[in-house]
Design an enzyme around this catalytic site. Structure first.
Site, short mmCIF file in Angstrom:
data_model
loop_
_atom_site.label_atom_id
_atom_site.label_comp_id
_atom_site.label_asym_id
_atom_site.label_seq_id
_atom_site.Cartn_x
_atom_site.Cartn_y
_atom_site.Cartn_z
N TRP A 172 0.86 -1.20 0.00
CA TRP A 172 0.00 0.00 0.00
C TRP A 172 0.89 1.24 0.00
O TRP A 172 2.11 1.11 0.00
CB TRP A 172 -0.94 -0.02 1.23
CG TRP A 172 -2.28 0.56 0.87
CD1 TRP A 172 -2.71 1.84 1.10
CD2 TRP A 172 -3.34 -0.10 0.17
NE1 TRP A 172 -3.98 2.01 0.58
CE2 TRP A 172 -4.39 0.84 0.01
CE3 TRP A 172 -3.50 -1.38 -0.35
CZ2 TRP A 172 -5.58 0.53 -0.65
CZ3 TRP A 172 -4.69 -1.69 -1.00
CH2 TRP A 172 -5.72 -0.74 -1.14
N TRP A 174 1.59 3.10 2.27
CA TRP A 174 2.26 3.30 3.56
C TRP A 174 2.82 2.00 4.09
O TRP A 174 3.14 1.91 5.28
CB TRP A 174 1.30 3.90 4.60
CG TRP A 174 -0.12 3.41 4.44
CD1 TRP A 174 -1.15 4.16 3.93
CD2 TRP A 174 -0.66 2.12 4.74
NE1 TRP A 174 -2.30 3.39 3.89
CE2 TRP A 174 -2.03 2.14 4.38
CE3 TRP A 174 -0.14 0.94 5.27
CZ2 TRP A 174 -2.87 1.04 4.54
CZ3 TRP A 174 -0.97 -0.16 5.42
CH2 TRP A 174 -2.32 -0.10 5.05
N ASN A 427 -13.86 1.41 1.02
CA ASN A 427 -13.05 2.61 0.98
C ASN A 427 -12.78 3.03 -0.46
O ASN A 427 -12.08 2.30 -1.20
CB ASN A 427 -11.71 2.39 1.69
CG ASN A 427 -10.79 3.59 1.52
OD1 ASN A 427 -11.00 4.62 2.15
ND2 ASN A 427 -9.78 3.48 0.67
N GLU A 428 -13.34 4.15 -0.83
CA GLU A 428 -13.01 4.84 -2.10
C GLU A 428 -13.27 4.02 -3.36
O GLU A 428 -12.70 4.32 -4.40
CB GLU A 428 -11.56 5.34 -2.08
CG GLU A 428 -11.33 6.40 -1.02
CD GLU A 428 -9.94 7.01 -1.02
OE1 GLU A 428 -9.06 6.48 -1.71
OE2 GLU A 428 -9.74 8.01 -0.31
N GLU A 519 -11.44 11.56 5.78
CA GLU A 519 -10.01 11.32 5.52
C GLU A 519 -9.35 12.61 5.10
O GLU A 519 -9.84 13.28 4.17
CB GLU A 519 -9.81 10.32 4.37
CG GLU A 519 -9.77 8.89 4.76
CD GLU A 519 -9.32 7.99 3.61
OE1 GLU A 519 -8.65 8.48 2.68
OE2 GLU A 519 -9.66 6.80 3.64
C1 BMA Z 1 -6.63 7.24 1.22
C2 BMA Z 1 -6.84 5.94 1.86
C3 BMA Z 1 -5.72 5.01 1.59
C4 BMA Z 1 -4.43 5.69 1.37
C5 BMA Z 1 -4.44 7.11 1.82
C6 BMA Z 1 -3.19 7.84 1.56
O1 BMA Z 1 -7.55 7.82 0.50
O2 BMA Z 1 -8.08 5.45 1.67
O3 BMA Z 1 -6.04 4.14 0.55
O4 BMA Z 1 -3.45 4.99 1.97
O5 BMA Z 1 -5.45 7.76 1.17
O6 BMA Z 1 -2.94 7.97 0.19
#
Ligand code: BMA
Length: 824
Positions: A172, A174, A427-428, A519
């Site tokens: 991912w 991170w 998520n997204e 977020e």
């Molecule tokens: C987002 C999350 C992750 C990602 C983060 C940083 O939108 O949902 O998928 O790690 O941003 O880019």
């Protein structure tokens, strides 16, 4: 009574390719066992990740030889229950194939009646490589189902979206890629004669102080007949008889309680918990029982038209809740071995910063029960995503059937937890419809599939199985089936990433007016303590190849440097860079969070990306891998405080604001002061105020000609002291970028004193110093305040609580720095 027998503990792991064996532990996973066996050394060190990818590309076999106690064997029916198998397992007991599995998030059980013997039972579980499995499923598809990660991230695996496994283990932005396998949850045998309780789900309904609790009891039935179920809760018991047969083996019993003590999220009341006991009798004999812990609270998701569009917030027990917290990622890339203690430190730290919510993000796992137990106790609400993230997902019948079982298993398992606020589809993934060429060109097809999966399937299951909690189809979204801009700020939730991913300045947060911000984040570098364990000394430079390697966001290290140039002078040492990157991250989150709190009730949530880390790398986290606090978390203790005093600056004026999350009237006072950098208070305004429950309001507006009639804005800073009558807080602002301020070093005196289990540190300075950061070198522990301003004539007392059991902090273990030291 029915009997259970755990098969957790020592097993043997075999590498199929070589026939080599290693000791193994269940629950566990291949990587963890190989680390224990010293086949793998420090998977997070430098780029060792590359060296250990072979593990996830091979076949592994878990084997256990065991005896079975009479208590199981003497029963007429036996089952084997796997709480979690990760992921592609074929299970063989005493030479008989029990079945195959394909979903890490499901619970599997098999009938083993007649297969068990007293001694010498052999259970053998073969795990196929998830990497190869995902790839081969991808190759069989007649059209591509795209996902994020393929090209952008350093180490990623193909087609992770096609397998039901922790998505971020494929890599991912991170974290590393380690697609492990194994028996990652408990395994047990159960024996019974007539019936057993397979699982219990609770649902609650509130009506004028009365709470009706329904317990749905799913039975594993061997003999049809009459059964008696009892439910005991809050000193009341209800006993009911059921006539059951294999086609009808679910029973429901309910009880209504009058004015039971309610459960509240943190900051709004107590976390009252009650024990709920279910017993099962057959022919007057108690044959099975289960005890759950529940909490009573009514959840409402409010979506009604208002002057800004459509409201989006949660009401708990009738009270609107402003959600404050972080997004949560798995606490380990190998989550099988996580213990209650691992969770409790992270969750308590979240609670210390006044969080009342964590969002369990959809690219990780449905967390272990300990996580939710602790959230129940701490009053941390859980925004629970289903485990789908940043991808298109299949929508064929087999996939839908597989994830339906997954959703039902998880909804039943987590149903009693009062902290579980809601189910969220993904998520997204809605947003991701616009990300890939395939889904843009064939939008109708992908949208239809998306709707089928997240609305028709998961939405329906969530509504049916968990009617006492809202279902929200995605984060972010406008709502069920409303396919506008998912980040529309007039309704639903918003992920605002224009500062990090879009390169905008911090001030751009101030122009965003969402209904709930779920977020937003900014990266920083973890402390030297954390990095030194993962790097060679020569790697410790922000653009070294290893620091690049531990940075998985494509723009990562460059973005940090670029933003630094707007506000700060570039530091000359890596140590200073680390500190300043953390200050910068904390400032970004302070600007955004204070603003989004100020505009309540228009906005009703600030959920920062992200609380925790999965490895020692640069990321958006507030807590480093290993748990050390970054500057951000100490800032959060202040900017998430129940009553926030903040300043809004423009080129011509300054506003003083107070924002209360208290569900009652707050009265207090504040003092706004103009300071010179020599430590002189040039001017001040003192006023008292009253705020209604949950109110946010401007308390004072001062034009620059009143505030600084003759001073150059570069040469002053503002300090705001506020009190709500009990807590005293301090906030401050420069009027210009820090790099333009005449910062200078100061004479600082630091005194340490032992007080019980804590070390008390007193700091004094002869000049104002900013973002003072205390660092317990090589020690684990937390300061009750950190990253603060220190003014002359105002000594500051901070307490350090050690966490490593090695006693009080010694003088040589305490290092500190502040902004001026990095701005030479
Ligand atoms: C987002 C999350 C992750 C990602 C983060 C940083 O939108 O949902 O998928 O790690 O941003 O880019």
């Amino acid at each position: 009574m029915n009997a259970t027998y755990s098969l957790n503990g020592p097993w043997t792991l075999h590498r199929d390719a070589t026939g080599t064996s290693y000791p193994a532990i269940v629950p566990g996973d291949v990587y963890s066992d190989l680390i224990d066996a010293e086949v793998i050394d420090r998977p997070f060190f430098r780029d060792n990740e590359r060296r250990y990818q072979w593990v996830s590309e091979e076949k592994w076999i878990y084997r256990r030889e065991f005896s079975v106690p009479d208590t199981i064997l003497e029963k007429s029916v036996q089952r084997i229950v796997f709480e979690g198998l990760d992921t592609f397992a074929s299970i063989n007991l005493n030479g008989v194939c029990l079945g195959t599995t394909e979903n890490m998030f499901r619970r599997y059980e098999y009938d083993v009646t007649g297969l068990l013997r007293l001694d010498g039972n052999i259970l053998r579980i073969v795990f196929d490589s998830p990497v190869n499995k995902a790839r081969s499923i991808g190759e069989q598809l007649s059209f591509k189902i795209p996902y994020t990660g393929e090209a952008e991230w350093v180490a990623t695996h193909t087609c992770r979206n096609l397998i039901r496994k922790c998505q971020c283990q494929a890599g991912w932005d991170w974290g590393p890629a380690f697609l492990t396998s194994g028996v990652w949850k408990d395994v047990s045998l159960v024996g019974f004669d007539a019936a057993r309780i397979r699982r219990v789900k609770t649902v609650q309904f509130h009506n004028g102080g009365k709470v009706t609790v329904k317990a749905f009891v799913q039975l594993d039935l061997a003999s049809p007949g009459t059964y008696t179920l009892s439910m005991e809760i809050g000193g009341k018991t209800i006993v009911k008889e059921f006539s059951l047969d294999p086609g009808n083996s679910e029973a429901m019993t309910e009880l209504t309680l009058n004015q039971p003590a309610l459960w509240w999220p943190r900051g709004y009341g107590d976390q009252n918990l009650h024990s709920l006991r279910i017993t099962l009798h057959h022919e007057q004999t108690l044959i099975d029982e289960q005890t759950l812990r529940v909490g009573f609270r009514q959840i409402e998701l409010v979506q009604e038209p208002d002057e800004f569009g459509e409201a989006f917030y949660f009401r708990i027990n009738g009270v609107p809740i402003f959600l404050k917290g972080y997004n949560w990622i798995p606490a380990s890339i190998f989550p099988s071995r996580l213990k209650r203690d691992d969770y409790s430190t992270l969750l308590q730290d979240a609670a210390l910063a006044h969080c009342n919510l964590l969002r369990v993000w959809g690219g990780g796992i449905y967390e272990h029960s300990d996580f939710y137990d602790l959230c129940d106790e701490l009053g941390l609400l859980v925004w629970q995503d289903f485990m789908f993230a940043c991808a298109m997902y299949p929508w064929d019948d087999a996939f839908l059937a597989n994830v339906s079982e997954e959703a039902i298993d998880q909804i039943w398992r987590l149903s009693p937890h009062p902290s579980l606020l809601m189910w969220c589809g993904n998520n997204e993934c809605e947003q991701a419809l616009d990300w890939y060429p395939e889904s843009r060109v064939h939008r109708d097809q992908f949208l239809t599939g998306y709707h089928k999966l997240f609305i028709d399937t998961l939405g329906r299951i969530a509504h049916n199985e968990s009617p006492d909690r809202p279902y929200w189809p995605s984060s972010p979204t406008n709502g069920s089936g409303i396919y506008g801009d998912p980040n529309d700020s007039t309704r639903g939730d918003v992920h605002y990433w224009e500062v990090w991913h879009g390169g905008k300045r911090f001030q751009s947060y101030l122009s965003v007016l969402p209904r709930m911000s779920t977020e937003y984040g900014f990266q920083s570098v973890p402390s030297l303590d954390t990095l030194e364990a993962a790097m060679e000394p020569s790697d410790l430079n922000i653009s070294s190849s290893m620091m690049d390697y531990h940075q998985r966001s494509a723009i990562g290290n460059r973005a940090m440097v670029e933003h630094m140039m707007y506000e700060y002078r570039l530091p000359t040492s890596f140590k200073d860079f680390v500190y300043l990157s953390q200050v910068q991250q904390a400032m970004a989150m302070k600007v955004a969070t204070e603003h989004w709190r100020r505009i309540k009730p228009r906005n009703m949530g600030t959920i920062i990306w992200q609380l925790n880390d999965i490895w020692p790398g640069n990321s958006w986290s507030a807590l480093e891998y290993g748990g050390k606090w970054k500057v951000l978390h100490s800032f959060a203790q202040r900017f998430f405080a129940p009553v926030l005093f903040s300043l809004v600056k423009s080129s011509s004026a300054v506003e003083v604001w107070a924002t209360s999350d208290r569900p009652y009237l707050v009265q207090g006072s504040f003092a706004l002061q103009v300071h010179s950098f020599d430590g002189i208070v040039l001017r001040s305004w003192n006023e008292s105020f009253a705020l209604n429950a949950q109110e946010s309001r401007q308390l004072l507006l001062l034009e620059h000609h009143t505030l600084i009639p003759k001073e150059d804005p570069n040469h002053v800073f503002l300090v705001l002291h506020g009190t709500d009558g009990s807590e005293i807080s301090i906030n401050w602002e420069f009027l210009v970028p820090a790099k333009h301020c005449p910062l200078s070093d100061a004479q600082v005196e630091v005194e340490l004193r032992a007080t019980g289990a804590q070390t008390e540190i007193t700091l004094r300075t002869d000049r104002p110093i900013f973002h003072v950061w205390l660092d317990p070198i090589g020690r684990h522990g937390i300061f009750d305040d950190n990253g603060f301003i220190l003014l002359p004539d105002t000594p500051k007392v901070v307490r350090f609580t050690p966490r490593d059991g090695s006693g009080l902090l010694k003088e040589e273990e305490l290092s500190y720095t502040h902004l001026a030291k990095t701005q030479r």
